[in-house]
Scaffold this motif. Sequence first.
Motif, short mmCIF file in Angstrom:
data_model
loop_
_atom_site.label_atom_id
_atom_site.label_comp_id
_atom_site.label_asym_id
_atom_site.label_seq_id
_atom_site.Cartn_x
_atom_site.Cartn_y
_atom_site.Cartn_z
N GLN A 79 -2.99 1.94 -10.06
CA GLN A 79 -3.22 0.80 -9.17
C GLN A 79 -2.04 0.65 -8.19
O GLN A 79 -2.23 0.38 -7.01
N ILE A 80 -0.83 0.87 -8.69
CA ILE A 80 0.35 0.79 -7.82
C ILE A 80 0.26 1.89 -6.76
O ILE A 80 0.54 1.66 -5.58
N GLU A 81 -0.19 3.08 -7.17
CA GLU A 81 -0.30 4.18 -6.21
C GLU A 81 -1.34 3.89 -5.13
O GLU A 81 -1.17 4.28 -3.97
N GLU A 82 -2.40 3.18 -5.51
CA GLU A 82 -3.40 2.78 -4.50
C GLU A 82 -2.77 1.83 -3.48
O GLU A 82 -2.97 1.97 -2.28
N ILE A 83 -2.01 0.88 -3.99
CA ILE A 83 -1.32 -0.07 -3.09
C ILE A 83 -0.38 0.71 -2.16
O ILE A 83 -0.31 0.47 -0.96
N GLN A 84 0.32 1.69 -2.75
CA GLN A 84 1.26 2.48 -1.95
C GLN A 84 0.55 3.24 -0.84
O GLN A 84 0.96 3.22 0.32
N LEU A 85 -0.55 3.91 -1.20
CA LEU A 85 -1.24 4.73 -0.21
C LEU A 85 -1.79 3.86 0.92
O LEU A 85 -1.62 4.18 2.11
N GLU A 86 -2.43 2.75 0.55
CA GLU A 86 -2.99 1.87 1.59
C GLU A 86 -1.87 1.36 2.50
O GLU A 86 -2.00 1.35 3.72
N GLY A 87 -0.76 0.96 1.90
CA GLY A 87 0.36 0.41 2.68
C GLY A 87 1.00 1.47 3.57
O GLY A 87 1.32 1.21 4.73
N ILE A 88 1.16 2.67 3.02
CA ILE A 88 1.82 3.73 3.79
C ILE A 88 0.96 4.14 4.99
O ILE A 88 1.47 4.35 6.09
N LYS A 89 -0.35 4.19 4.77
CA LYS A 89 -1.24 4.52 5.90
C LYS A 89 -1.01 3.54 7.05
O LYS A 89 -0.89 3.93 8.21
N LYS A 90 -0.95 2.26 6.71
CA LYS A 90 -0.76 1.23 7.75
C LYS A 90 0.64 1.34 8.36
O LYS A 90 0.82 1.19 9.56
N THR A 91 1.61 1.60 7.50
CA THR A 91 3.00 1.63 7.98
C THR A 91 3.21 2.77 8.98
O THR A 91 3.81 2.57 10.04
N VAL A 92 2.73 3.97 8.67
CA VAL A 92 2.99 5.08 9.59
C VAL A 92 2.29 4.86 10.93
O VAL A 92 2.84 5.19 11.99
N ILE A 93 1.10 4.25 10.88
CA ILE A 93 0.40 3.98 12.14
C ILE A 93 1.13 2.89 12.93
O ILE A 93 1.35 3.02 14.14
N ALA A 94 1.56 1.84 12.23
CA ALA A 94 2.29 0.75 12.92
C ALA A 94 3.57 1.30 13.55
O ALA A 94 3.93 0.94 14.68
N CYS A 95 4.25 2.20 12.86
CA CYS A 95 5.48 2.78 13.41
C CYS A 95 5.14 3.62 14.64
O CYS A 95 5.80 3.52 15.68
N TYR A 96 4.11 4.43 14.51
CA TYR A 96 3.74 5.34 15.61
C TYR A 96 3.34 4.55 16.86
O TYR A 96 3.72 4.90 17.98
N GLU A 97 2.60 3.46 16.64
CA GLU A 97 2.06 2.74 17.80
C GLU A 97 3.05 1.75 18.41
O GLU A 97 2.92 1.39 19.57
#
Length: 436
Positions: free
Chosen positions: A14-32
Amino acid sequence: MGKMQEILHAPHEQIEEIQLEGIKKTVIACYENVPFYKKSFDDAGFDPYAVKSLDDLQNAPFVTKQDLRDNYPYGMFATPLSEVKEIHMSSGTTGVATVGGYTQHDLDIWGECFARGIEYANGGADDVVHVCYGYGLFTGGLGAHYGGLYSGATTIPMSAGNTERQIRVLKEMGSTIICCTPSYAMHIADTALEMGIDPARDFHLRAGIHGAEPFSDNFRRDLERKLNYHVLDVYGLTETMGPGVAIECWEQNGLHLAEDHFYAEIIDPNTGEVLPDGEWGELVLTTIDREASPVVRYRTRDITRILPGECACGCTHRRIDRIHGRTDDMLIIRGVNVFPSQIEDVMKTFDQVSSWYQIEVDTDHRSLDMVTLKAEVNPDFAFDSVAAVERLQKEISARLKTALSVGVKVKLVEPKTIARSEGKAKRIVDLRKGIK
Ligand code: ADP
Ligand code: ZN
């Protein structure tokens, strides 16, 4: 079960799911939103929209302290300044300070992360949390403060300094949890003893949440004996948040990462290769839900390892080992890597010396590192006996040689000759040319 207990005991998947969802958003937010990340991702051929697993993050380039410095002051912010509620800066221990911004959400998370330490100490509304990390730009004071507030404890915003007043408050206001650097806790304990106050008896402490600098196991034992409490190590850094990234539980066998907010990797600092659990290397952190100052694969320069296996406390978040030191602080003596904390650990096995020491590094005529340990003797040691001083210097030096396989010159000095610190202690004095 309370909300915090629930997340601390969540199944790791469950923690890994939270991590993956968060990281997906984070890398896009950083890129944009951050030109630096757009360029660095593009240069490395990393597609932030193509992250499908946690392993995919390994394709992202690292970000370094220098990158943050180059983008001073607001260049790394991913939100407009209008959404940033607070600014902090690193202590600048190793050069120019770096800046972090916090939205209200970031501040809330910070409080929650630090409060885990209070939770590990079984604390809450009935506790009095005495915060004597420095308040201000340094993340220690306000980070611990927000933790105290989050946990519902009574929080006393002492800040560092005015040690006699700290001692009066600790004694009179019944503080049960103290938050400060380990070296300041030692200074408080020693000063109290000098004032005729026995902190083991006259204070009411149950736990100390100490961090911001490395300290050895023996230093910890010494603190615990003097203050009659339990020391929990807290790790953090301005570049990812501040104290609370990882905190020890009552078991004292590694620091539980706040894995629902930070994703940790350990790399070989020379090759950048990701190392398996259990191996020592440099900690790399990615923020999972930081809004204003997210980081993707930030190289902390701190040396630790992921501890395999589960903790007896039942918390499912993985643990890092206690920080050995910074790659910047690592001494290479005659080809052997040595951290100041290893020297401290040996030194503290001698009852005759106190906790105050400094390591001087210089080069000899062949440009080899030469290390001198300057250590204060305890007040009851017969410092005027030259023979006794020389004998002890030799003994410490010999034990260092056995433990670390390197030659360290030992120079004992009188009590109270090494400067005391209210924040991070200055343990290394580097006299080598060209190195600050
Ligand atoms: P600076 O790098 O200028 O000192 P910070 O005040 O943000 O900036 O401090 C963060 C650094 O402090 C970490 O990168 C680490 O080197 C050190 N540190 C923080 N907590 C600990 C700890 N519990 N043990 C050892 N070192 C720590
Ligand atoms: Zn634990």
